[in-house]
Design a protein around this motif. Sequence first.
Motif, PDB file in Angstrom:
ATOM      1  N   LEU A 319      15.755  36.648  30.526  1.00 56.40           N
ATOM      2  CA  LEU A 319      14.577  36.675  29.971  1.00 56.40           C
ATOM      3  C   LEU A 319      14.522  37.549  28.546  1.00 56.40           C
ATOM      4  O   LEU A 319      14.823  38.611  28.580  1.00 56.40           O
ATOM      5  CB  LEU A 319      13.381  37.274  30.635  1.00 56.40           C
ATOM      6  CG  LEU A 319      13.174  36.520  32.030  1.00 56.40           C
ATOM      7  CD1 LEU A 319      12.295  37.293  32.756  1.00 56.40           C
ATOM      8  CD2 LEU A 319      12.609  35.121  31.962  1.00 56.40           C
ATOM      9  N   ARG A 320      14.602  36.885  27.267  1.00 55.18           N
ATOM     10  CA  ARG A 320      14.529  37.452  26.033  1.00 55.18           C
ATOM     11  C   ARG A 320      13.094  37.625  25.690  1.00 55.18           C
ATOM     12  O   ARG A 320      12.441  36.383  25.270  1.00 55.18           O
ATOM     13  CB  ARG A 320      15.635  36.811  25.199  1.00 55.18           C
ATOM     14  CG  ARG A 320      15.632  37.543  23.857  1.00 55.18           C
ATOM     15  CD  ARG A 320      16.691  36.562  22.893  1.00 55.18           C
ATOM     16  NE  ARG A 320      15.913  35.648  22.217  1.00 55.18           N
ATOM     17  CZ  ARG A 320      16.313  34.652  22.027  1.00 55.18           C
ATOM     18  NH1 ARG A 320      17.426  34.055  22.427  1.00 55.18           N
ATOM     19  NH2 ARG A 320      15.799  33.547  21.530  1.00 55.18           N
ATOM     20  N   PRO A 321      12.715  38.751  25.207  1.00 56.47           N
ATOM     21  CA  PRO A 321      11.548  38.983  24.805  1.00 56.47           C
ATOM     22  C   PRO A 321      11.076  38.006  23.610  1.00 56.47           C
ATOM     23  O   PRO A 321      12.047  37.725  22.762  1.00 56.47           O
ATOM     24  CB  PRO A 321      11.113  40.345  24.317  1.00 56.47           C
ATOM     25  CG  PRO A 321      12.264  41.025  24.934  1.00 56.47           C
ATOM     26  CD  PRO A 321      13.163  39.932  24.941  1.00 56.47           C
ATOM     27  N   ALA A 331      17.895  41.356  27.102  1.00 51.52           N
ATOM     28  CA  ALA A 331      17.249  40.340  28.254  1.00 51.52           C
ATOM     29  C   ALA A 331      17.428  41.053  29.418  1.00 51.52           C
ATOM     30  O   ALA A 331      18.515  41.750  29.765  1.00 51.52           O
ATOM     31  CB  ALA A 331      18.348  39.156  27.966  1.00 51.52           C
ATOM     32  N   TYR A 397      11.010  43.049  33.010  1.00 46.74           N
ATOM     33  CA  TYR A 397       9.956  42.405  32.150  1.00 46.74           C
ATOM     34  C   TYR A 397       8.712  41.813  32.802  1.00 46.74           C
ATOM     35  O   TYR A 397       9.126  41.133  33.888  1.00 46.74           O
ATOM     36  CB  TYR A 397      10.899  41.228  31.368  1.00 46.74           C
ATOM     37  CG  TYR A 397      11.490  41.730  30.340  1.00 46.74           C
ATOM     38  CD1 TYR A 397      11.851  43.099  29.797  1.00 46.74           C
ATOM     39  CD2 TYR A 397      12.406  40.939  29.504  1.00 46.74           C
ATOM     40  CE1 TYR A 397      12.774  43.739  28.948  1.00 46.74           C
ATOM     41  CE2 TYR A 397      13.444  41.394  28.612  1.00 46.74           C
ATOM     42  CZ  TYR A 397      13.515  42.796  28.369  1.00 46.74           C
ATOM     43  OH  TYR A 397      14.469  43.299  27.477  1.00 46.74           O
ATOM     44  N   ILE A 399       6.218  39.048  33.457  1.00 44.72           N
ATOM     45  CA  ILE A 399       6.073  37.583  33.274  1.00 44.72           C
ATOM     46  C   ILE A 399       4.579  37.061  33.319  1.00 44.72           C
ATOM     47  O   ILE A 399       4.391  35.901  33.616  1.00 44.72           O
ATOM     48  CB  ILE A 399       7.137  37.004  33.787  1.00 44.72           C
ATOM     49  CG1 ILE A 399       7.094  37.026  35.409  1.00 44.72           C
ATOM     50  CG2 ILE A 399       8.546  37.307  33.544  1.00 44.72           C
ATOM     51  CD1 ILE A 399       7.759  36.087  36.267  1.00 44.72           C
ATOM     52  N   ASN A 403       2.206  36.723  28.503  1.00 40.04           N
ATOM     53  CA  ASN A 403       3.533  37.308  28.069  1.00 40.04           C
ATOM     54  C   ASN A 403       4.636  36.018  28.162  1.00 40.04           C
ATOM     55  O   ASN A 403       4.768  35.342  29.000  1.00 40.04           O
ATOM     56  CB  ASN A 403       3.897  38.456  29.171  1.00 40.04           C
ATOM     57  CG  ASN A 403       3.214  39.539  29.042  1.00 40.04           C
ATOM     58  OD1 ASN A 403       2.803  40.173  27.911  1.00 40.04           O
ATOM     59  ND2 ASN A 403       3.010  40.060  29.914  1.00 40.04           N
ATOM     60  N   TYR A 405       8.568  34.500  26.845  1.00 36.95           N
ATOM     61  CA  TYR A 405       9.943  34.939  26.729  1.00 36.95           C
ATOM     62  C   TYR A 405      10.789  33.638  26.507  1.00 36.95           C
ATOM     63  O   TYR A 405      10.550  32.426  26.905  1.00 36.95           O
ATOM     64  CB  TYR A 405      10.529  35.614  28.233  1.00 36.95           C
ATOM     65  CG  TYR A 405       9.808  36.564  28.446  1.00 36.95           C
ATOM     66  CD1 TYR A 405      10.257  38.118  27.956  1.00 36.95           C
ATOM     67  CD2 TYR A 405       8.641  36.654  29.271  1.00 36.95           C
ATOM     68  CE1 TYR A 405       9.464  39.244  28.289  1.00 36.95           C
ATOM     69  CE2 TYR A 405       8.117  38.057  29.666  1.00 36.95           C
ATOM     70  CZ  TYR A 405       8.497  39.069  29.283  1.00 36.95           C
ATOM     71  OH  TYR A 405       7.745  40.135  29.378  1.00 36.95           O
ATOM     72  N   ALA A 435       9.700  30.128  22.995  1.00 41.59           N
ATOM     73  CA  ALA A 435       9.235  31.237  24.150  1.00 41.59           C
ATOM     74  C   ALA A 435       8.107  30.505  25.010  1.00 41.59           C
ATOM     75  O   ALA A 435       7.429  29.645  24.466  1.00 41.59           O
ATOM     76  CB  ALA A 435       8.947  32.388  23.339  1.00 41.59           C
TER      77      ALA A 435
END
Length: 900
Positions: A319-321, A331, A397, A399, A403, A405, A435
């Motif tokens: 998961l990359r912002p 990530a 992170y 989710i 939010n 990603y 995202a």
Amino acid sequence: MLSLIARCVLHQLQRTTLTRGAGEWVTVAGSGSAPTILAWIAALWCDYNSSRMDSRRAVCAVFVLYLAASLQLTSCQDLTGCGGSKGCYRHPSDCTGDNCIAFVTWENVGDGRTRFSMRASQTENLAWVAVGLRPESVPAGMVPADVYVCTKDGTGVERSENILTDAGRWNSVARYIPDNSVTTELLSYADNVISCVFTRIASIATGDATFYDISGDNAYYLLLAVGNGINADGTINSTYHAARRETPIALKLQSDFVVPPEPELLGCGTTRGCFRQPPTCEGDDCTAFLTWENTADGQTQFALRASLNGSLSWVAFGLRPAATTEGMSPADVYACTRNSEVKRSENVSPYDSAARVIPANTVTPSLAVYYTIPNFVTVIECVFTRKASLAGDATFYDISGDNAYYLLMAIGLDINADGTIAGKIHSQRWPAANALKLQSEFALPTPPPATPKPGGDLVGCGETKGCFSQPTGCSGSNCQAYVTWQGLQDGQVRFVMMGQAQGWVAFGLRRSNINNGMSPADVYACTSDREVKRSENVSPLNSEARVIPADTLTLETIQFENNAITCTFTRQPFLQGDDTFYNISGDNAYYVLMAIGASINADGTIGGNRHTDRWSTTETQKLTEFGAATGEPDPVGLAKAHASLMMIAWIGFASIGITLARFFKPLWPDSKLLGQKVWFTIHRACMVSCLLCFCAAFILIFVYKRGFVDTGNAVTVAHAICGIIVTCLGIANPIMAIFRPHPGTPKRPIFNWAHWSVGTLAHLLGLVTVFLGIGYQTSLLSGLASYSFFIMLAFVIFHVVMWVLFEVMGRMAESKGSKYNQSNDDPQASRSNDMPLKTAGGDSNQQLANTDTEPPADEEGENLSQITDEGAAAKMILLCIYVVGVVAFLICLVVFVGLA
């Protein structure tokens, strides 16, 4: 009689319904199983009134039978109690009964027996449904397995065993059911639905190892399959399934009733989100895929699957912002490994990953398996649930809510000793284009480019993209290979390649100051292993593997099917400080090279592997411009000319010339053509034409290939070696004929034998070589119809049949001639075709060799007696038929070669 039937129905209903408790009956009633309840009540009422008059019993029986027949699912054949009182395995996994392609349930019924219930529908022309047991020690595949089958025409459950044949194919053979081991309780077929219920004992003591023991801790994978074909005797052995499915883990059937979830792509975009590579794959054909969906407790369930031809150690998603629009870091990463574990890491730089602890109660694996299937394909699967967030841990992170990603997915070939992937770089990786809010968005807003279909990528050539295709001007589906290039807004260049090849398709860039050859060149290849590899041509005959520098190339799609490889990838225009990574920006111009090959190395590279075909543009190209590139004159015409000339030589001229020499010497005893015997003049003309044709064809193929053939293809090598031998024999025979001894001299028989042997061997081997060239589904000439092989086979049969007829007519003529000589009391005449040789200085009484035991002495000065007029006419008719047939077959084959 009807009363007996009613009691039987009552007994069956008691066995299958009265064991339910009140709570279960409420569930049944609520699910709409009213016919079941009515049938049960009616059966009890009939039994209560069984002492009354027979007419009432008859009415009761008919009513009970009607209600029983109205049942669409018996009590054993619904999915109530799955995971509790019974185990259930279904296809699709979320089906509820009537909408299932198939399902099987199992439950304990006492006395050590297990009741299996199966139902199948939704399959066109459904013929059978089967459940199989595969041992825990065999993690994948369909063999070996103990299989139980219900067919649409059967009267009871049948048994078979899945085996692997000597040819490496899966098969099923019928097996008997040991006495008292399997009891059929229900088997029905109506409206394309098969339903059956049977009980099975846990084991037998007769030493039948194929009857698997399902008691205790013995665990088995369950196989579920349906088919639409059965044998004449009603069995399914040797009949392939139409659809099949297997449990992800082995189960103890007398105690395990919960089947863990498994990675699948059902419901993509609606009930679950899916990210897959290639984007159009459907499951088993995916290199990798990830799915996510919400669970009842507010968590998110993730499923990962990857498969690779060869070694595979992990598949991971990250998961990359949303604020980080490119790259692989930072990530939060979760990997499934070959150790059947789920590991966590964090990408901390573009090239590294650091191990991270999975906080307690945040990630719960329900499946993690690693196995190998036939053809050395390794598979990793896992399913786990993850909490949305963890207070106080910014690396875990959140989710939930809005939010968003970017999803990252990657596979790798190596793991650390502790099972982590930290520090291990991927072998392939794919980022999502947008995202996503993972708990509410299940459809990728902008999917990656679709897997290109052959030809679809040539739209816009010369306008929005540059193209180089072979043959020049091909439309796509009829191309042997093509490459296109197109500049993107971020400065990268997207390349699309397609090649009709079994090993690889590649394009290379050769500098503008090198105006011919294949080296030096910066080369990129898409392989049948669904990978992109880089190499550098360092000599005219070799290529060395080169590393693809990090973040310079991104594979978007790749597929290998129907012997065609297609792929799409983007490449950075240049790499500072690396002169081997050619700069394709600005005004830099290169010759574009393209090639296809039949094999790859063990590590998946093409380094050192020769091409089967290659092409080069005639002019340099700026890859920032989109003109349609023109290639060297299409050399495939040389291959077609080679094939056509070889067939004209060996099928046409050689067949007719040899046939005349073998059977038609006595046909024109008093006639001459160009000063020689008719048969000899025609024979010599045919064989000289044959020589000219195959010599020209021999030269053309070396010009076409520019050397010897690719040694990676056994058929190609065999064809080439046989062709060289045939050419040598074909040249040697006329040389021997030039220096032949005079008839009647002592060495003349040696020449006869040698000339006949070499000619016959050359002709036979020539036909074999043609067969290799147009082999069934392995044609060396791309596009040649496979039925050309069968036309060639028909010619050989025709040729043999005609030779048999020629031989029979020759023997009949000899027989008539022998009777004629005997009637004239000629004691010296033993064969009508034996006449004194006319030789210079020879013995005029010397006779020809016996044609039954020696080859024909094909010398133009020799004279054989004339056969009867009747025989000559018949033989001429046969000769005409033979020549016309040979020409017809030849025309068909040459036309097909020209159209290839």
